[in-house]
Scaffold this motif. Structure first.
Motif, PDB file in Angstrom:
ATOM      1  N   VAL A 212      68.572  80.292  47.332  1.00 12.01           N
ATOM      2  CA  VAL A 212      69.179  81.451  47.978  1.00 12.01           C
ATOM      3  C   VAL A 212      71.116  81.392  47.957  1.00 12.01           C
ATOM      4  O   VAL A 212      71.658  79.728  48.171  1.00 12.01           O
ATOM      5  CB  VAL A 212      69.210  80.952  49.626  1.00 12.01           C
ATOM      6  N   ALA A 213      71.401  82.463  47.922  1.00 15.03           N
ATOM      7  CA  ALA A 213      73.154  82.597  47.418  1.00 15.03           C
ATOM      8  C   ALA A 213      73.997  83.176  48.408  1.00 15.03           C
ATOM      9  O   ALA A 213      74.932  83.048  48.070  1.00 15.03           O
ATOM     10  CB  ALA A 213      73.082  83.141  45.497  1.00 15.03           C
ATOM     11  N   ASP A 214      73.786  82.722  49.647  1.00 15.76           N
ATOM     12  CA  ASP A 214      74.420  83.679  50.514  1.00 15.76           C
ATOM     13  C   ASP A 214      74.315  81.956  52.052  1.00 15.76           C
ATOM     14  O   ASP A 214      73.638  80.928  51.205  1.00 15.76           O
ATOM     15  CB  ASP A 214      74.424  85.130  51.367  1.00 15.76           C
ATOM     16  N   ASN A 215      75.473  82.364  52.612  1.00 16.58           N
ATOM     17  CA  ASN A 215      75.367  81.231  54.013  1.00 16.58           C
ATOM     18  C   ASN A 215      74.519  81.497  55.237  1.00 16.58           C
ATOM     19  O   ASN A 215      75.016  81.105  55.819  1.00 16.58           O
ATOM     20  CB  ASN A 215      77.072  81.254  54.373  1.00 16.58           C
TER      21      ASN A 215
ATOM     22  N   PRO B 191      74.142  92.100  53.328  1.00  7.54           N
ATOM     23  CA  PRO B 191      72.992  91.411  53.252  1.00  7.54           C
ATOM     24  C   PRO B 191      73.487  90.698  54.608  1.00  7.54           C
ATOM     25  O   PRO B 191      74.034  90.673  55.482  1.00  7.54           O
ATOM     26  CB  PRO B 191      74.793  90.421  51.783  1.00  7.54           C
ATOM     27  N   LYS B 192      72.600  89.799  54.854  1.00  8.63           N
ATOM     28  CA  LYS B 192      72.875  89.128  55.890  1.00  8.63           C
ATOM     29  C   LYS B 192      73.627  87.783  56.280  1.00  8.63           C
ATOM     30  O   LYS B 192      73.869  87.712  57.777  1.00  8.63           O
ATOM     31  CB  LYS B 192      71.387  88.189  56.473  1.00  8.63           C
ATOM     32  N   GLY B 193      74.060  87.316  55.497  1.00  7.38           N
ATOM     33  CA  GLY B 193      75.196  85.718  54.991  1.00  7.38           C
ATOM     34  C   GLY B 193      76.149  86.628  55.379  1.00  7.38           C
ATOM     35  O   GLY B 193      76.680  87.711  55.220  1.00  7.38           O
ATOM     36  N   GLY B 194      77.989  86.132  55.425  1.00  9.12           N
ATOM     37  CA  GLY B 194      78.794  86.945  55.215  1.00  9.12           C
ATOM     38  C   GLY B 194      80.096  85.825  53.654  1.00  9.12           C
ATOM     39  O   GLY B 194      80.533  86.241  53.556  1.00  9.12           O
ATOM     40  N   ARG B 195      78.796  85.360  53.252  1.00 10.93           N
ATOM     41  CA  ARG B 195      79.564  84.746  52.091  1.00 10.93           C
ATOM     42  C   ARG B 195      78.560  84.625  50.867  1.00 10.93           C
ATOM     43  O   ARG B 195      77.362  84.537  51.718  1.00 10.93           O
ATOM     44  CB  ARG B 195      80.128  83.656  51.885  1.00 10.93           C
ATOM     45  N   ILE B 196      79.146  85.284  49.863  1.00  9.86           N
ATOM     46  CA  ILE B 196      77.919  84.597  48.461  1.00  9.86           C
ATOM     47  C   ILE B 196      78.091  83.368  47.645  1.00  9.86           C
ATOM     48  O   ILE B 196      79.781  83.720  47.470  1.00  9.86           O
ATOM     49  CB  ILE B 196      77.596  86.188  48.098  1.00  9.86           C
TER      50      ILE B 196
ATOM     51  N   ALA C  70      80.552  88.593  46.873  1.00  6.97           N
ATOM     52  CA  ALA C  70      80.395  87.908  45.263  1.00  6.97           C
ATOM     53  C   ALA C  70      81.657  86.787  44.843  1.00  6.97           C
ATOM     54  O   ALA C  70      82.798  87.666  45.190  1.00  6.97           O
ATOM     55  CB  ALA C  70      79.857  88.350  44.439  1.00  6.97           C
ATOM     56  N   GLU C  71      81.828  86.138  44.711  1.00  9.76           N
ATOM     57  CA  GLU C  71      82.859  84.905  44.235  1.00  9.76           C
ATOM     58  C   GLU C  71      83.183  85.607  42.618  1.00  9.76           C
ATOM     59  O   GLU C  71      84.409  85.705  42.491  1.00  9.76           O
ATOM     60  CB  GLU C  71      82.809  83.164  44.179  1.00  9.76           C
ATOM     61  N   GLU C  72      81.821  85.574  42.068  1.00 13.63           N
ATOM     62  CA  GLU C  72      82.526  86.430  40.468  1.00 13.63           C
ATOM     63  C   GLU C  72      81.198  87.064  40.112  1.00 13.63           C
ATOM     64  O   GLU C  72      80.330  86.912  40.436  1.00 13.63           O
ATOM     65  CB  GLU C  72      82.400  85.170  39.738  1.00 13.63           C
ATOM     66  N   LEU C  73      81.903  88.464  38.929  1.00 14.06           N
ATOM     67  CA  LEU C  73      80.851  89.746  39.168  1.00 14.06           C
ATOM     68  C   LEU C  73      80.786  89.176  37.099  1.00 14.06           C
ATOM     69  O   LEU C  73      81.821  89.090  36.343  1.00 14.06           O
ATOM     70  CB  LEU C  73      80.818  90.602  39.071  1.00 14.06           C
ATOM     71  N   VAL C  74      79.512  89.436  36.537  1.00 13.46           N
ATOM     72  CA  VAL C  74      79.331  88.843  35.244  1.00 13.46           C
ATOM     73  C   VAL C  74      78.376  90.036  34.590  1.00 13.46           C
ATOM     74  O   VAL C  74      78.199  90.365  35.122  1.00 13.46           O
ATOM     75  CB  VAL C  74      78.216  87.575  35.334  1.00 13.46           C
TER      76      VAL C  74
END
Length: 121
Positions: free
Chosen positions: A10-13, A92-97, A117-121
């Motif tokens: 899972v990539a969120d908080n 998204p349910k979380g506040g950070r990705i 997101a921190e980074e978009l690839v």
């Protein structure tokens, strides 16, 4: 290529750590999900005292896949893990990705995930 019973990070908080895919949305005979596809998953591991609990079923979007994904320009993108972001509607349910997110997520209409997101690839 994500299919039934695949374990995803899972990539969120939101509080979930690991999920297992139960259903791939998009048709009754659809077997595989890729980048930007919505899946139904069961939470296998979660942090205590958070909004989600172990055993809950949640909807989410696949944001990273290990198998190479071919882009329209002919290039390929692939990641180190399979990752998932929990959804509440289309937000998204979380506040950070955490970690990098594929550009296809923004193209599929999940703009809020792409901006967090921190980074978009």
């Amino acid at each position: 290529m994500i299919q039934l019973r695949t374990i995803l990070n899972v990539a969120d908080n939101s509080g979930a750590k690991l999920v297992r895919v139960i259903k791939v949305y998009g048709g009754s005979r659809r077997r595989y999900a890729g980048l930007g596809d919505i899946v139904l998953a069961s939470i296998r591991k979660a942090e205590p005292r958070k909004s989600v609990k172990k055993g809950e079923m949640v909807k989410g979007v696949v944001v990273r896949v290990k198998s190479p994904h071919r882009r329209k320009d002919g290039s390929y993108v692939r990641f180190d893990d399979n990752a998932f972001v929990l959804l509440d509607g289309l937000e998204p349910k979380g506040g950070r990705i955490f970690g990098p997110i594929a550009r296809e997520i923004k193209e599929k209409g999940f703009v809020k995930i792409a901006t967090l997101a921190e980074e978009l690839v």
